[in-house]
Write an enzyme that holds these catalytic residues in place. Structure first.
Site, short mmCIF file in Angstrom:
data_model
loop_
_atom_site.label_atom_id
_atom_site.label_comp_id
_atom_site.label_asym_id
_atom_site.label_seq_id
_atom_site.Cartn_x
_atom_site.Cartn_y
_atom_site.Cartn_z
N ILE A 44 4.63 -1.07 3.12
CA ILE A 44 4.25 0.30 2.80
C ILE A 44 5.18 0.78 1.70
CG2 ILE A 44 3.91 2.64 3.70
CD1 ILE A 44 2.02 0.47 4.94
N LYS A 45 4.58 1.34 0.64
CA LYS A 45 5.38 1.80 -0.50
C LYS A 45 5.84 3.23 -0.26
CE LYS A 45 4.21 0.04 -4.88
NZ LYS A 45 3.29 -0.05 -6.01
N ILE A 46 7.14 3.44 -0.38
CA ILE A 46 7.74 4.77 -0.26
C ILE A 46 8.58 5.00 -1.52
CG2 ILE A 46 9.44 6.18 0.99
CD1 ILE A 46 8.61 4.81 3.57
N LEU A 74 0.86 -1.19 0.00
CA LEU A 74 0.00 0.00 0.00
C LEU A 74 0.89 1.23 0.00
CD1 LEU A 74 -2.76 1.46 0.34
CD2 LEU A 74 -2.52 1.15 2.80
#
Length: 368
Positions: A140-142, A109
């Site tokens: 978590i997408k960064i 996400l």
């Protein structure tokens, strides 16, 4: 007959699906992809969610409920997205719980694309989303922008699984590996565990060739058309092997740390003159991930040929990149341009998504 997609797994590469919506989860289609194609994870992004939420009525009731709680459009979106990601993570939990725990089964996400140049905002939202989803098998997408490197390090040191996205160049990839290891080192120094943390570095491919190929044409390097993204990916894999067999990583590995795997993204062919499975076939190799959209998955199932090709022609890849640089094509500038365009490509659907939610919200409030 053995499934072509499933065969890729024989070469120690994991295929993740680059798509999510409620329909594929509720109809059992996603479970079928897990069972029959051996899909081992899932990634999402703002464009995928925009398509899912705008193209049908699956989300209308939830939007109505959330709108009555006086939430902002962004809060409504993340309310919907978190519920979807939780459902997908639960479907992939058996994959995550397989004998090598935590090697796959992840669902990704993304933080808001508007935070791509804002480390503090990214750190804050990564923590909020991690807490909200509350699943061990979420990432978590960064984005791997220069500005967000500190956010990657901080999030890893917080014990959050991170999918670093929007990587186009080798120098930035090396910086991302450093941020990952630095985050792990902070945890080790504090006496915290590192054996439950997973991360991938997502290298975007076909967009590189879309930008570079016309320049190659102008410079009389037509024979390299369609080769540069794959050459960069092969060189990235060399860096991966070097860094994750280094003394620095060995110390972390002794504490249970796992390498940050390379993930191939943007692997659908954008040029109609290329095979529609070109990037998938070329980059099959051990300890890597490929996230592919549904149409590329179906194409590979139909006519893809699985074989370990990632380390083929490494000398040729080196020579191709040297020829490009000798022709005064600066790959560093190209990767920066692609990163800037990538942020814009995610901002637009994200804003469109918030507008669509706003329209639904106003409609539901008017009828309340």
């Amino acid at each position: 007959m053995e499934n072509n997609v499933k065969k890729i797994h024989d070469f120690d590469q994991s295929i993740w699906l680059d798509y999510i919506d409620r329909k594929i989860m509720n109809t059992g289609e996603l479970q079928k992809l897990i069972d029959e194609d051996g899909i081992r994870g899932l990634t999402s992004n703002p464009a995928i969610f925009e398509k899912a939420i705008s193209s049908g009525s699956d989300y209308d009731e939830n939007i109505k409920t959330l709108a009555q709680e006086d939430k902002s459009n962004e809060a409504i979106f993340y309310g919907l997205a978190v519920a979807d990601i939780q459902q997908a993570a639960d479907l992939f939990k058996p994959v995550y719980d397989e004998e090598v725990k935590g090697s796959d089964g992840y669902v990704s996400l993304e933080v808001s694309p508007h935070l791509a140049l804002n480390a503090d905002g990214t750190i804050k939202q990564a923590r909020e989303l991690w807490k909200a989803v509350d699943r061990d098998n979420v990432m978590i997408k960064i984005p791997g922008t220069a500005q967000c490197l500190p956010a990657i390090k901080q999030s890893i040191s917080d014990g959050i699984n991170i999918n670093v996205t929007l990587l186009f160049g080798l120098e930035r990839y090396e910086a991302v590996v450093d941020a990952y290891m630095s985050g792990l080192e902070v945890r080790v120094e504090k006496g915290q565990s590192v054996d439950q943390i997973a991360s991938v570095a997502s290298f975007f491919l076909s967009r590189i060739d879309v930008l570079v190929d016309p320049i190659l044409n102008e410079k009389g390097l037509d024979d390299l058309k369609g080769d540069i993204a794959i050459a960069l990916a092969r060189k990235a894999y060399e860096i991966y092997k070097r860094e994750f067999s280094s003394d620095r990583f060995r110390k972390l590995e002794a504490k249970g740390a796992k390498p940050q795997r390379l993930l191939w993204a943007s692997t659908s062919s954008k040029d109609p003159s290329f095979s529609d499975v070109k990037y998938v076939e070329a980059l099959i190799g051990p300890k890597t991930v490929n996230t592919i959209p549904m149409e590329t998955l179906e194409a590979f199932r139909d006519h893809g040929k699985a074989a370990a090709r990632l380390e083929d022609d490494l000398d040729k890849a080196t020579q191709a990149l040297e020829r490009v640089e000798q022709a005064s094509i600066r790959l560093k500038d190209i990767s920066q341009q692609l990163e800037d365009e990538g942020i814009e490509k995610f901002n637009k659907p994200y804003d469109k998504l918030l507008d669509a939610i706003n329209t639904q919200k106003e409609k539901s409030l008017a009828s309340a």
